[in-house]
Design a protein around this motif. Structure first.
Motif, mmCIF file in Angstrom:
data_model
loop_
_atom_site.group_PDB
_atom_site.id
_atom_site.type_symbol
_atom_site.label_atom_id
_atom_site.label_comp_id
_atom_site.label_asym_id
_atom_site.label_seq_id
_atom_site.Cartn_x
_atom_site.Cartn_y
_atom_site.Cartn_z
ATOM 1 N N ILE A 198 -23.476 75.561 -55.030
ATOM 2 C CA ILE A 198 -22.334 76.169 -54.350
ATOM 3 C C ILE A 198 -22.389 77.637 -54.751
ATOM 4 C CG2 ILE A 198 -19.823 76.246 -54.108
ATOM 5 C CD1 ILE A 198 -19.792 73.277 -54.947
ATOM 6 N N THR A 199 -22.638 78.494 -53.799
ATOM 7 C CA THR A 199 -22.950 79.873 -54.151
ATOM 8 C C THR A 199 -22.408 80.845 -53.121
ATOM 9 O OG1 THR A 199 -24.758 81.305 -54.894
ATOM 10 C CG2 THR A 199 -25.187 79.940 -52.959
ATOM 11 N N GLY A 200 -22.481 82.135 -53.457
ATOM 12 C CA GLY A 200 -22.025 83.166 -52.549
ATOM 13 C C GLY A 200 -22.815 83.140 -51.251
ATOM 14 N N PRO A 201 -22.210 83.548 -50.146
ATOM 15 C CA PRO A 201 -22.904 83.469 -48.857
ATOM 16 C C PRO A 201 -24.167 84.317 -48.806
ATOM 17 C CG PRO A 201 -20.880 84.763 -48.673
ATOM 18 C CD PRO A 201 -20.852 84.099 -50.016
ATOM 19 N N HIS A 202 -24.142 85.492 -49.445
ATOM 20 C CA HIS A 202 -25.350 86.330 -49.450
ATOM 21 C C HIS A 202 -26.446 85.693 -50.293
ATOM 22 C CE1 HIS A 202 -23.096 87.220 -52.976
ATOM 23 N NE2 HIS A 202 -23.642 88.377 -53.295
ATOM 24 N N PHE A 203 -26.058 85.031 -51.399
ATOM 25 C CA PHE A 203 -27.041 84.301 -52.208
ATOM 26 C C PHE A 203 -27.586 83.097 -51.429
ATOM 27 C CE2 PHE A 203 -24.921 85.655 -56.483
ATOM 28 C CZ PHE A 203 -25.433 86.930 -56.316
ATOM 29 N N GLY A 204 -26.702 82.420 -50.687
ATOM 30 C CA GLY A 204 -27.129 81.278 -49.886
ATOM 31 C C GLY A 204 -28.147 81.673 -48.835
ATOM 32 N N ALA A 205 -27.897 82.816 -48.175
ATOM 33 C CA ALA A 205 -28.839 83.301 -47.170
ATOM 34 C C ALA A 205 -30.190 83.606 -47.804
ATOM 35 C CB ALA A 205 -28.273 84.544 -46.491
ATOM 36 N N MET A 206 -30.175 84.168 -49.007
ATOM 37 C CA MET A 206 -31.428 84.471 -49.710
ATOM 38 C C MET A 206 -32.150 83.183 -50.102
ATOM 39 S SD MET A 206 -29.935 87.574 -52.094
ATOM 40 C CE MET A 206 -31.444 87.839 -53.050
ATOM 41 N N ALA A 207 -31.403 82.200 -50.615
ATOM 42 C CA ALA A 207 -32.012 80.952 -51.092
ATOM 43 C C ALA A 207 -32.573 80.126 -49.940
ATOM 44 C CB ALA A 207 -30.987 80.141 -51.881
ATOM 45 N N SER A 208 -32.016 80.287 -48.731
ATOM 46 C CA SER A 208 -32.510 79.529 -47.582
ATOM 47 C C SER A 208 -33.934 79.930 -47.221
ATOM 48 C CB SER A 208 -31.587 79.727 -46.375
ATOM 49 O OG SER A 208 -31.674 81.059 -45.881
ATOM 50 N N GLN A 209 -34.382 81.086 -47.734
ATOM 51 C CA GLN A 209 -35.758 81.526 -47.525
ATOM 52 C C GLN A 209 -36.671 81.096 -48.668
ATOM 53 O OE1 GLN A 209 -36.468 83.102 -44.583
ATOM 54 N NE2 GLN A 209 -34.315 82.698 -44.142
ATOM 55 N N ARG A 210 -36.096 80.369 -49.655
ATOM 56 C CA ARG A 210 -36.869 79.996 -50.845
ATOM 57 C C ARG A 210 -36.748 78.493 -51.148
ATOM 58 N NH1 ARG A 210 -37.552 84.793 -54.021
ATOM 59 N NH2 ARG A 210 -38.504 83.497 -55.640
ATOM 60 N N GLY A 211 -36.754 77.668 -50.119
ATOM 61 C CA GLY A 211 -36.805 76.232 -50.328
ATOM 62 C C GLY A 211 -35.481 75.501 -50.336
ATOM 63 N N MET A 212 -34.363 76.221 -50.162
ATOM 64 C CA MET A 212 -33.054 75.572 -50.136
ATOM 65 C C MET A 212 -32.600 75.368 -48.679
ATOM 66 S SD MET A 212 -32.112 75.128 -53.353
ATOM 67 C CE MET A 212 -30.323 75.001 -53.478
ATOM 68 N N THR A 213 -31.917 74.263 -48.426
ATOM 69 C CA THR A 213 -31.388 73.951 -47.105
ATOM 70 C C THR A 213 -29.893 74.251 -47.071
ATOM 71 O OG1 THR A 213 -33.012 72.193 -46.746
ATOM 72 C CG2 THR A 213 -31.015 72.125 -45.404
ATOM 73 N N LEU A 214 -29.470 75.064 -46.112
ATOM 74 C CA LEU A 214 -28.048 75.359 -45.940
ATOM 75 C C LEU A 214 -27.354 74.145 -45.334
ATOM 76 C CD1 LEU A 214 -28.354 78.973 -44.458
ATOM 77 C CD2 LEU A 214 -27.582 78.375 -46.756
ATOM 78 N N LEU A 215 -26.368 73.604 -46.033
ATOM 79 C CA LEU A 215 -25.632 72.452 -45.528
ATOM 80 C C LEU A 215 -24.352 72.884 -44.821
ATOM 81 C CD1 LEU A 215 -26.098 70.009 -48.549
ATOM 82 C CD2 LEU A 215 -27.405 70.115 -46.415
#
Length: 281
Positions: free
Chosen positions: A89-106
């Protein structure tokens, strides 16, 4: 076939293979999920606030969920990008960054994330220009509320660390407490942390709103969990908001439930992602 089974060597091999498979399956069932939560509040407050969610996930997924947080935002984003968390559960800007590094946005929370300024109840600050010469407390330079709030003041003609002083604290709660204790003239935060600080602290401050609106905190799952497990997590989250505990959670936090992350959300976050990357360098 019967002769093979009677052979002690073959029998020991069969038993060993069976035990190895059984232990592997049991270990997989018992492996806890690591839920990393951005440190926007104290660890105790984060664990307490999210306990109804973690308990629901444990029941629905049949796995232990361990809540992890980080000492600061910089550590959190680096852990997130390194894949240290199964769920986040993270900040939206961090979430956008992580979605490019193997994380799936739920999902993201349905409420808008709006940076607001907190001043003491008796403060003379009532508008942006009165921040000149004052000290502004931030939860972190990397928090999206801090980036958005400082950028908004800059749009009003005030330059950080030139027209006003910026001081970082460990969390939103600590930044607000600094205002109440007169260690800072104002703090930039969002409505959500204000709901999670002690009532006596909340009564000592008042709010000045900004005109900034952005997507709220995002929930993600790491791709290594696999598509079936990620879909199970997605369904568990959706069912949580329909439970009495979930309704209370979303009402008390002001998150207002889950909604899908859209391409427009990601586009709105692009300037904040770019600023974050520059600051991390």
């Amino acid at each position: 076939m019967s002769a093979l089974i009677r052979s002690p060597g073959i029998l020991r091999m069969v038993v060993a293979l069976f035990l190895a498979g059984w232990l592997s399956a049991a270990g997989a069932q018992q492996a806890p999920l690591k839920l990393g939560i951005m440190p926007f509040n104290s660890p105790l407050a984060l664990i307490r606030t999210h306990q109804p969610l973690t308990e629901h996930l444990e029941r629905q997924l049949g796995r232990k969920v361990i809540v992890l947080t980080s000492p600061d935002y910089f550590t959190h984003i680096n852990q997130l990008l390194a894949g240290d968390f199964d769920l986040a559960i993270t900040g939206p800007h961090f979430g956008a960054m992580a979605s490019q590094r193997g994380m799936t946005l739920l999902f993201r929370y349905a409420a808008d994330l709006q940076p607001v300024f907190v001043v003491r109840d008796d403060s003379t600050i009532h508008q942006a220009k009165q921040f000149a010469g004052k000290t502004l407390a931030l939860s972190s330079r990397l928090s999206i509320s801090s980036i958005g709030g400082v950028d908004w003041l800059h749009q009003q003609g005030l330059r950080p660390n030139v027209d006003f002083r910026v001081v970082e604290y460990s969390s939103h709660g600590a930044a607000i407490a600094a205002v109440a204790a007169s260690a800072a003239d104002a703090a930039v935060t969002t409505y959500t942390p204000l709901r999670q600080i002690p009532a006596d602290l909340r009564q000592q401050v008042r709010l000045l709103s900004s005109e900034i609106h952005m997507p709220h905190l995002m929930t993600l799952a790491h791709g290594r969990l696999g598509a079936p497990a990620i879909e199970q997590v997605r369904k568990a989250l959706l069912s949580f908001q329909k439970t009495p505990a979930g309704e209370t959670f979303f009402r008390d936090t002001g998150y207002n439930g889950y909604v899908a992350v859209t391409p427009d959300d990601i586009e709105k976050l692009r300037p904040f992602v770019d600023l974050t990357v520059q600051m991390m360098r």
